[in-house]
Design a protein around this motif. Sequence first.
Motif, PDB file in Angstrom:
ATOM      1  N   GLU A 183       2.040  -2.635   0.466  1.00 25.75           N
ATOM      2  CA  GLU A 183       3.209  -1.933   0.992  1.00 25.75           C
ATOM      3  C   GLU A 183       4.166  -1.595  -0.141  1.00 25.75           C
ATOM      4  O   GLU A 183       4.286  -2.330  -1.109  1.00 25.75           O
ATOM      5  CB  GLU A 183       3.945  -2.797   2.020  1.00 25.75           C
ATOM      6  CG  GLU A 183       3.121  -3.112   3.238  1.00 25.75           C
ATOM      7  CD  GLU A 183       3.871  -3.943   4.250  1.00 25.75           C
ATOM      8  OE1 GLU A 183       3.582  -3.787   5.449  1.00 25.75           O
ATOM      9  OE2 GLU A 183       4.754  -4.743   3.870  1.00 25.75           O
ATOM     10  N   SER A 184       4.876  -0.474   0.033  1.00 23.49           N
ATOM     11  CA  SER A 184       5.854  -0.013  -0.946  1.00 23.49           C
ATOM     12  C   SER A 184       7.206   0.155  -0.259  1.00 23.49           C
ATOM     13  O   SER A 184       7.263   0.610   0.889  1.00 23.49           O
ATOM     14  CB  SER A 184       5.395   1.322  -1.539  1.00 23.49           C
ATOM     15  OG  SER A 184       6.266   1.738  -2.561  1.00 23.49           O
ATOM     16  N   PRO A 185       8.311  -0.197  -0.953  1.00 27.13           N
ATOM     17  CA  PRO A 185       9.623  -0.031  -0.325  1.00 27.13           C
ATOM     18  C   PRO A 185      10.018   1.439  -0.229  1.00 27.13           C
ATOM     19  O   PRO A 185       9.713   2.233  -1.111  1.00 27.13           O
ATOM     20  CB  PRO A 185      10.568  -0.789  -1.260  1.00 27.13           C
ATOM     21  CG  PRO A 185       9.891  -0.783  -2.580  1.00 27.13           C
ATOM     22  CD  PRO A 185       8.416  -0.765  -2.293  1.00 27.13           C
TER      23      PRO A 185
ATOM     24  N   ARG B 296      13.523   3.570   0.542  1.00 31.70           N
ATOM     25  CA  ARG B 296      14.968   3.486   0.715  1.00 31.70           C
ATOM     26  C   ARG B 296      15.495   4.771   1.322  1.00 31.70           C
ATOM     27  O   ARG B 296      15.187   5.860   0.853  1.00 31.70           O
ATOM     28  CB  ARG B 296      15.650   3.210  -0.617  1.00 31.70           C
ATOM     29  CG  ARG B 296      15.310   1.844  -1.139  1.00 31.70           C
ATOM     30  CD  ARG B 296      16.016   1.535  -2.413  1.00 31.70           C
ATOM     31  NE  ARG B 296      15.730   0.156  -2.799  1.00 31.70           N
ATOM     32  CZ  ARG B 296      15.832  -0.304  -4.016  1.00 31.70           C
ATOM     33  NH1 ARG B 296      16.222   0.504  -4.988  1.00 31.70           N
ATOM     34  NH2 ARG B 296      15.559  -1.555  -4.271  1.00 31.70           N
TER      35      ARG B 296
ATOM     36  N   GLU C 230      16.360  -0.344   3.673  1.00 26.74           N
ATOM     37  CA  GLU C 230      15.036  -0.442   3.072  1.00 26.74           C
ATOM     38  C   GLU C 230      14.017  -0.797   4.143  1.00 26.74           C
ATOM     39  O   GLU C 230      14.204  -1.745   4.902  1.00 26.74           O
ATOM     40  CB  GLU C 230      15.031  -1.498   1.972  1.00 26.74           C
ATOM     41  CG  GLU C 230      13.737  -1.563   1.197  1.00 26.74           C
ATOM     42  CD  GLU C 230      13.829  -2.495   0.018  1.00 26.74           C
ATOM     43  OE1 GLU C 230      14.095  -2.008  -1.092  1.00 26.74           O
ATOM     44  OE2 GLU C 230      13.652  -3.712   0.213  1.00 26.74           O
ATOM     45  N   THR C 231      12.949  -0.005   4.198  1.00 28.02           N
ATOM     46  CA  THR C 231      11.812  -0.287   5.069  1.00 28.02           C
ATOM     47  C   THR C 231      10.573  -0.339   4.185  1.00 28.02           C
ATOM     48  O   THR C 231      10.640  -0.034   2.985  1.00 28.02           O
ATOM     49  CB  THR C 231      11.649   0.791   6.158  1.00 28.02           C
ATOM     50  OG1 THR C 231      11.480   2.068   5.523  1.00 28.02           O
ATOM     51  CG2 THR C 231      12.849   0.839   7.086  1.00 28.02           C
ATOM     52  N   TRP C 232       9.453  -0.730   4.755  1.00 30.54           N
ATOM     53  CA  TRP C 232       8.218  -0.838   3.987  1.00 30.54           C
ATOM     54  C   TRP C 232       7.158   0.081   4.578  1.00 30.54           C
ATOM     55  O   TRP C 232       6.970   0.126   5.785  1.00 30.54           O
ATOM     56  CB  TRP C 232       7.725  -2.283   3.983  1.00 30.54           C
ATOM     57  CG  TRP C 232       8.640  -3.164   3.197  1.00 30.54           C
ATOM     58  CD1 TRP C 232       9.762  -3.793   3.659  1.00 30.54           C
ATOM     59  CD2 TRP C 232       8.551  -3.468   1.815  1.00 30.54           C
ATOM     60  NE1 TRP C 232      10.363  -4.473   2.637  1.00 30.54           N
ATOM     61  CE2 TRP C 232       9.643  -4.300   1.489  1.00 30.54           C
ATOM     62  CE3 TRP C 232       7.651  -3.126   0.812  1.00 30.54           C
ATOM     63  CZ2 TRP C 232       9.849  -4.790   0.206  1.00 30.54           C
ATOM     64  CZ3 TRP C 232       7.860  -3.623  -0.460  1.00 30.54           C
ATOM     65  CH2 TRP C 232       8.944  -4.442  -0.760  1.00 30.54           C
TER      66      TRP C 232
ATOM     67  N   ASP D  32       7.300  -4.994  -7.623  1.00 27.66           N
ATOM     68  CA  ASP D  32       8.263  -4.713  -6.554  1.00 27.66           C
ATOM     69  C   ASP D  32       7.622  -4.128  -5.301  1.00 27.66           C
ATOM     70  O   ASP D  32       8.321  -3.855  -4.336  1.00 27.66           O
ATOM     71  CB  ASP D  32       9.430  -3.861  -7.026  1.00 27.66           C
ATOM     72  CG  ASP D  32      10.270  -4.592  -8.063  1.00 27.66           C
ATOM     73  OD1 ASP D  32      10.395  -5.837  -7.937  1.00 27.66           O
ATOM     74  OD2 ASP D  32      10.775  -3.952  -8.982  1.00 27.66           O
ATOM     75  N   GLN D  33       6.316  -3.920  -5.300  1.00 31.63           N
ATOM     76  CA  GLN D  33       5.609  -3.667  -4.056  1.00 31.63           C
ATOM     77  C   GLN D  33       5.251  -5.037  -3.489  1.00 31.63           C
ATOM     78  O   GLN D  33       5.598  -6.067  -4.065  1.00 31.63           O
ATOM     79  CB  GLN D  33       4.342  -2.838  -4.300  1.00 31.63           C
ATOM     80  CG  GLN D  33       4.621  -1.422  -4.710  1.00 31.63           C
ATOM     81  CD  GLN D  33       3.339  -0.628  -4.941  1.00 31.63           C
ATOM     82  OE1 GLN D  33       2.296  -1.172  -5.277  1.00 31.63           O
ATOM     83  NE2 GLN D  33       3.425   0.686  -4.765  1.00 31.63           N
TER      84      GLN D  33
END
Length: 112
Positions: free
Chosen positions: A13-15, A17, A27-29, A77-78
Amino acid sequence: MKAPYLNRKLVLESPVRTADGAGGYTETWEALGEHWAEITARTGAERSIAGVPVSRVSYRIVVRNAPQGSTMRPAPDQRFREGERRFVIRAVADRDARGHYLTCFADEEVAA
């Protein structure tokens, strides 16, 4: 070097914004895809955040390599998700000289 035992299915998953209209963001994923992985616990510690005990465990997660620039290549950061568990990726390195696998160093934090 022995090939890893890729027996756990993880979602990469990646953030994402999104501006909230007040100068900040939410922020969602976003799910990018699935990886089969080998997960090995490394170290653990407990600390207090705002008076709440939080357990942090570091993991080494090995996945098949993906080309540079691919959305399927893990990056710092993922995160990986396995059910309700979340593994935040801190660093990524090639596991072998042939480039068949990547090693992701990740942390899981759980409020105790």
